[in-house]
Enzyme design. Structure first.
Site, PDB file in Angstrom:
ATOM      1  N   CYS A   1      39.980  25.281  47.939  1.00  0.00           N
ATOM      2  CA  CYS A   1      40.054  26.339  48.969  1.00  0.00           C
ATOM      3  C   CYS A   1      39.127  26.050  50.143  1.00  0.00           C
ATOM      4  CB  CYS A   1      39.722  27.696  48.353  1.00  0.00           C
ATOM      5  SG  CYS A   1      40.809  28.103  46.988  1.00  0.00           S
TER       6      CYS A   1
ATOM      7  N   HIS B   1      37.714  32.181  53.804  1.00  0.00           N
ATOM      8  CA  HIS B   1      38.740  32.007  52.783  1.00  0.00           C
ATOM      9  C   HIS B   1      39.047  33.390  52.199  1.00  0.00           C
ATOM     10  CE1 HIS B   1      41.037  30.716  49.469  1.00  0.00           C
ATOM     11  NE2 HIS B   1      40.121  30.990  48.562  1.00  0.00           N
TER      12      HIS B   1
ATOM     13  N   ASN C   1      45.751  34.870  48.216  1.00  0.00           N
ATOM     14  CA  ASN C   1      44.958  33.640  48.274  1.00  0.00           C
ATOM     15  C   ASN C   1      45.910  32.438  48.379  1.00  0.00           C
ATOM     16  OD1 ASN C   1      43.384  31.407  47.689  1.00  0.00           O
ATOM     17  ND2 ASN C   1      42.251  32.393  46.046  1.00  0.00           N
TER      18      ASN C   1
HETATM   19  O1  UT7 Z   1      40.113  30.902  45.772  1.00  0.00           O
HETATM   20  C1  UT7 Z   1      39.183  30.368  44.890  1.00  0.00           C
HETATM   21  C2  UT7 Z   1      38.093  31.284  44.598  1.00  0.00           C
HETATM   22  N1  UT7 Z   1      38.557  32.368  43.763  1.00  0.00           N
HETATM   23  C3  UT7 Z   1      37.879  33.493  43.748  1.00  0.00           C
HETATM   24  O2  UT7 Z   1      36.923  33.617  44.467  1.00  0.00           O
HETATM   25  C4  UT7 Z   1      38.276  34.583  42.769  1.00  0.00           C
HETATM   26  C5  UT7 Z   1      37.033  35.200  42.164  1.00  0.00           C
HETATM   27  N2  UT7 Z   1      37.304  36.226  41.158  1.00  0.00           N
HETATM   28  C6  UT7 Z   1      37.876  37.418  41.474  1.00  0.00           C
HETATM   29  O3  UT7 Z   1      38.259  37.659  42.595  1.00  0.00           O
HETATM   30  C7  UT7 Z   1      37.930  38.480  40.407  1.00  0.00           C
HETATM   31  O4  UT7 Z   1      37.124  38.095  39.320  1.00  0.00           O
HETATM   32  C8  UT7 Z   1      39.368  38.786  39.886  1.00  0.00           C
HETATM   33  C9  UT7 Z   1      40.190  39.471  40.967  1.00  0.00           C
HETATM   34  C10 UT7 Z   1      40.041  37.500  39.455  1.00  0.00           C
HETATM   35  C11 UT7 Z   1      39.299  39.734  38.695  1.00  0.00           C
HETATM   36  O5  UT7 Z   1      38.635  40.935  39.078  1.00  0.00           O
HETATM   37  P1  UT7 Z   1      37.418  41.512  38.209  1.00  0.00           P
HETATM   38  O6  UT7 Z   1      37.018  42.790  38.825  1.00  0.00           O
HETATM   39  O7  UT7 Z   1      36.400  40.423  38.084  1.00  0.00           O
HETATM   40  O8  UT7 Z   1      38.116  41.810  36.843  1.00  0.00           O
HETATM   41  P2  UT7 Z   1      37.688  41.297  35.386  1.00  0.00           P
HETATM   42  O9  UT7 Z   1      38.072  39.875  35.204  1.00  0.00           O
HETATM   43  O10 UT7 Z   1      36.270  41.679  35.138  1.00  0.00           O
HETATM   44  O11 UT7 Z   1      38.606  42.193  34.475  1.00  0.00           O
HETATM   45  C12 UT7 Z   1      38.422  43.622  34.383  1.00  0.00           C
HETATM   46  C13 UT7 Z   1      39.562  44.189  33.578  1.00  0.00           C
HETATM   47  C14 UT7 Z   1      39.858  43.432  32.281  1.00  0.00           C
HETATM   48  O12 UT7 Z   1      40.251  44.371  31.320  1.00  0.00           O
HETATM   49  P3  UT7 Z   1      39.198  44.877  30.204  1.00  0.00           P
HETATM   50  O13 UT7 Z   1      38.786  43.643  29.473  1.00  0.00           O
HETATM   51  O14 UT7 Z   1      38.103  45.530  30.957  1.00  0.00           O
HETATM   52  O15 UT7 Z   1      40.029  45.812  29.402  1.00  0.00           O
HETATM   53  C15 UT7 Z   1      41.018  42.587  32.626  1.00  0.00           C
HETATM   54  O16 UT7 Z   1      41.824  42.252  31.525  1.00  0.00           O
HETATM   55  O17 UT7 Z   1      40.764  44.116  34.341  1.00  0.00           O
HETATM   56  C16 UT7 Z   1      41.767  43.491  33.564  1.00  0.00           C
HETATM   57  N3  UT7 Z   1      42.697  42.809  34.460  1.00  0.00           N
HETATM   58  C17 UT7 Z   1      43.748  43.419  35.003  1.00  0.00           C
HETATM   59  N4  UT7 Z   1      44.226  44.676  34.892  1.00  0.00           N
HETATM   60  C18 UT7 Z   1      45.311  44.995  35.584  1.00  0.00           C
HETATM   61  C19 UT7 Z   1      42.644  41.523  34.896  1.00  0.00           C
HETATM   62  N5  UT7 Z   1      43.661  41.294  35.737  1.00  0.00           N
HETATM   63  C20 UT7 Z   1      44.367  42.450  35.814  1.00  0.00           C
HETATM   64  C21 UT7 Z   1      45.520  42.847  36.508  1.00  0.00           C
HETATM   65  N6  UT7 Z   1      45.957  44.122  36.370  1.00  0.00           N
HETATM   66  N7  UT7 Z   1      46.198  42.008  37.318  1.00  0.00           N
END
Ligand code: UT7
Length: 327
Positions: A111, A254, A284
């Site tokens: 990225c 980005h 993204n």
């Molecule tokens: O381009 C390269 C660089 N990439 C990035 O910079 C991405 C960096 N990471 C992120 O942007 C975020 O970590 C994500 C958007 C990928 C995820 O968001 P988050 O707030 O960190 O969520 P999380 O991984 O902590 O998950 C929280 C909850 C989980 O459920 P439990 O375990 O709390 O029950 C996940 O399973 O959200 C759940 N979850 C979803 N729920 C509904 C994960 N994806 C989804 C989804 N819909 N699509």
């Protein structure tokens, strides 16, 4: 050391739009979750255009806006993490389509790819080269595991390009890579697998298994990296350029997650109005995010001559970096 002038921009996005509601029909998710956690509402998905073709269309538009002919280009740099072929490089495919016979190569900085490419271009230009075409194209939908809700909702397809010339203006860059984070975000090529083994031999214990080619991401760890890397890159580039953060007119970042941008803005003490954001529409698109945004701003007449621009990226590698130059 000389700087750069962007003399033309172009972009291409595929027609098909996939909304958050569309995703809620294939994985357990919702518009509310995706919008509040990422800022993404829609993404464009390529049904028929290969990555190189999207790149060629963006590059053609950039050449037209620069008033440059294919033979005016001295170097073609393409950036992608989703090339259609391992070899030849995407740059060769795009050059072939456009009739460019100058030296052509791909830069894979994930990225951060466009930022890396712009820095490479500036180095060549400062050695006397006249004109560089940079094109970033991505078809992330082909490398997405649509069963993994934590990644599939994030990515989109598209391309952005620009023509860059040398200018007697200042330029600064700050580029980094922390390869110890490689296993946090990757897509396996398959080259390390023995297709005849009963059990596939994977890349190593530390790499979580994903189908070959599909993107794996440890979202939380990459998030933690991104909210540190982005302010560091902007601060260090501003320091190298010899200005304060308040002197930056516009940051084109980005577009991975609106919350990352908000957190970085807070850390930098800058208002959100200072950031160009189009994540809602495209999601993204890896290395294509920044040049696509640059083209949109240019075509909308939102960039004025003399503005100080900062372009900043972060992603797989883990790579990160920023460039600062005058519009
Ligand atoms: O381009 C390269 C660089 N990439 C990035 O910079 C991405 C960096 N990471 C992120 O942007 C975020 O970590 C994500 C958007 C990928 C995820 O968001 P988050 O707030 O960190 O969520 P999380 O991984 O902590 O998950 C929280 C909850 C989980 O459920 P439990 O375990 O709390 O029950 C996940 O399973 O959200 C759940 N979850 C979803 N729920 C509904 C994960 N994806 C989804 C989804 N819909 N699509």
């Amino acid at each position: 050391m000389s700087g750069i002038r962007i003399v033309g921009t172009g972009s291409f996005v595929p027609e098909t739009v996939v909304t958050n509601d569309d995703f809620s029909r294939i994985v357990e998710t919702s518009d509310e979750w995706i919008t509040t956690r990422t800022g993404i509402k829609r993404r464009h998905i390529s049904v028929e255009e290969p990555t190189w073709m999207m790149g060629a269309r963006a590059a053609k538009a950039a050449l037209e806006s620069a008033g440059a002919a294919p033979e005016d280009i001295d170097l073609l740099i393409a950036t992608t993490v989703t090339a259609d072929t391992y070899t030849p490089s995407m740059a060769c495919l795009i050059g072939g389509e456009l009739g460019i016979t100058a030296q052509s190569m791909d830069v894979n900085g994930a990225c951060t790819g466009f930022i890396y490419a712009l820095d490479v271009a500036q180095k060549y230009l400062s050695c006397g080269m006249k004109r560089v075409l940079i094109v970033s194209a991505e078809r992330l939908s082909k490398f997405t595991n649509f069963k993994d809700r934590s990644t599939c909702v994030l990515f989109g397809d598209g391309a952005g390009a620009c023509v860059v010339e040398r200018a007697e203006k200042p330029f600064a860059s700050y580029l980094r890579c922390d390869g110890t984070g490689a296993k946090l975000l990757y897509a396996a090529s398959g080259a390390t697998e023995n297709p005849f083994a009963e059990k596939p031999v994977t890349m190593g214990e530390e790499f979580s298994y994903e189908p070959v080619g599909a993107i794996y991401m440890n979202g939380q760890e990459v998030y933690k990296f991104a909210v540190k890397a982005m302010p560091e890159a902007v601060e260090q580039a501003a320091k190298a350029y010899g200005i304060g953060l308040e002197d930056i007119d516009l940051i084109i970042p980005h577009q991975a997650n609106i919350r990352i941008l908000q957190t970085a803005a807070k850390a930098l003490g800058l208002p959100m109005e200072r950031f160009a954001i189009n994540i809602e529409e495209y999601g993204n698109i890896s290395s294509a995010c920044i040049p696509l945004c640059l083209d949109e701003l240019t075509r909308a007449g939102k960039l004025a001559a003399g503005q100080t621009l900062c372009l900043v990226g972060f992603g797989a590698g883990l790579t990160y970096g920023a460039v600062i130059f005058e519009r």
